[in-house]
Design a protein around this motif. Sequence first.
Motif, short mmCIF file in Angstrom:
data_model
loop_
_atom_site.label_atom_id
_atom_site.label_comp_id
_atom_site.label_asym_id
_atom_site.label_seq_id
_atom_site.Cartn_x
_atom_site.Cartn_y
_atom_site.Cartn_z
N ASP A 199 7.44 3.45 -7.16
CA ASP A 199 8.89 3.24 -7.20
C ASP A 199 9.33 2.12 -6.27
O ASP A 199 8.66 1.81 -5.28
CB ASP A 199 9.61 4.54 -6.81
N GLU A 200 10.47 1.53 -6.60
CA GLU A 200 11.18 0.58 -5.75
C GLU A 200 10.37 -0.66 -5.40
O GLU A 200 10.42 -1.16 -4.27
CB GLU A 200 11.68 1.27 -4.49
N GLY A 201 9.59 -1.17 -6.37
CA GLY A 201 8.88 -2.42 -6.15
C GLY A 201 7.65 -2.32 -5.27
O GLY A 201 7.19 -3.32 -4.72
N VAL A 202 7.09 -1.15 -5.14
CA VAL A 202 5.88 -0.95 -4.35
C VAL A 202 4.68 -0.92 -5.29
O VAL A 202 4.73 -0.30 -6.35
CB VAL A 202 5.96 0.36 -3.53
N VAL A 203 3.60 -1.61 -4.89
CA VAL A 203 2.36 -1.58 -5.65
C VAL A 203 1.26 -1.17 -4.68
O VAL A 203 1.11 -1.76 -3.60
CB VAL A 203 2.01 -2.94 -6.29
N GLU A 204 0.48 -0.15 -5.08
CA GLU A 204 -0.64 0.28 -4.27
C GLU A 204 -1.94 -0.28 -4.85
O GLU A 204 -2.16 -0.24 -6.05
CB GLU A 204 -0.74 1.80 -4.22
N ILE A 205 -2.78 -0.82 -3.98
CA ILE A 205 -4.16 -1.12 -4.34
C ILE A 205 -4.89 0.20 -4.15
O ILE A 205 -5.21 0.59 -3.04
CB ILE A 205 -4.74 -2.25 -3.48
N VAL A 206 -5.07 0.91 -5.25
CA VAL A 206 -5.58 2.27 -5.20
C VAL A 206 -7.08 2.28 -4.90
O VAL A 206 -7.57 3.07 -4.10
CB VAL A 206 -5.28 3.04 -6.51
N TYR A 207 -7.80 1.40 -5.59
CA TYR A 207 -9.24 1.27 -5.37
C TYR A 207 -9.61 -0.20 -5.34
O TYR A 207 -9.05 -1.01 -6.07
CB TYR A 207 -10.05 2.00 -6.46
N PHE A 208 -10.57 -0.50 -4.50
CA PHE A 208 -11.10 -1.86 -4.38
C PHE A 208 -12.52 -1.75 -3.85
O PHE A 208 -12.78 -0.99 -2.91
CB PHE A 208 -10.24 -2.69 -3.41
#
Length: 190
Positions: free
Chosen positions: A96-105
Amino acid sequence: MSSVPVTTWSLEQTSPGDLLPAAAPEGDVRIVRAEVPSPEFSRFLYASVGGDIRWTDRLGWTYARWQEYLDRPGVETWVAYDRGTPAGFVELEPQDEGVVEIVYFGLLPAFRGRRIGGHLLSYGTARAWDLAERWPQRTPTKRVWLHTCSKDGEFAMDNYQRRGFKLFDTKVELEPDVAAPGPWPGAHPA
């Protein structure tokens, strides 16, 4: 079952200008978005990259659960290939609200230590920042964040900080001491 303390560090960027890109590695390394949601391919990447560092939370996911997750608008998997062979991946999940998570790398064990990781993290972070350009229904990205932990590779934290991520939270929790599962049941980690 015994428990071990695990430290989890959360890091973030709050502006595209925070990204400090790594140089591209030598050779034929390409990064391509896996545009067709494929539970088989995503599970292969997850198990192959995380098998020796105790990624276990998704091992029990059913095919339907993988498909449901991958079909969510804005979830993206970017794959690094070294001469046509999958070397690693970065998975992005808009919130939400323009947040992006790098969940896995991460990288498959055979590709670590070859300067591919910094390049893949740089590229994946840039794709997190421009995610709304590919998904117009998503709010433009205002923050990119991720977490790493003491179970991850020894160079993980340094790579994140070199790419411009800043620490914003640290937690220590007891977790079950599980064996590294390998990329499939019975496999021995590298």
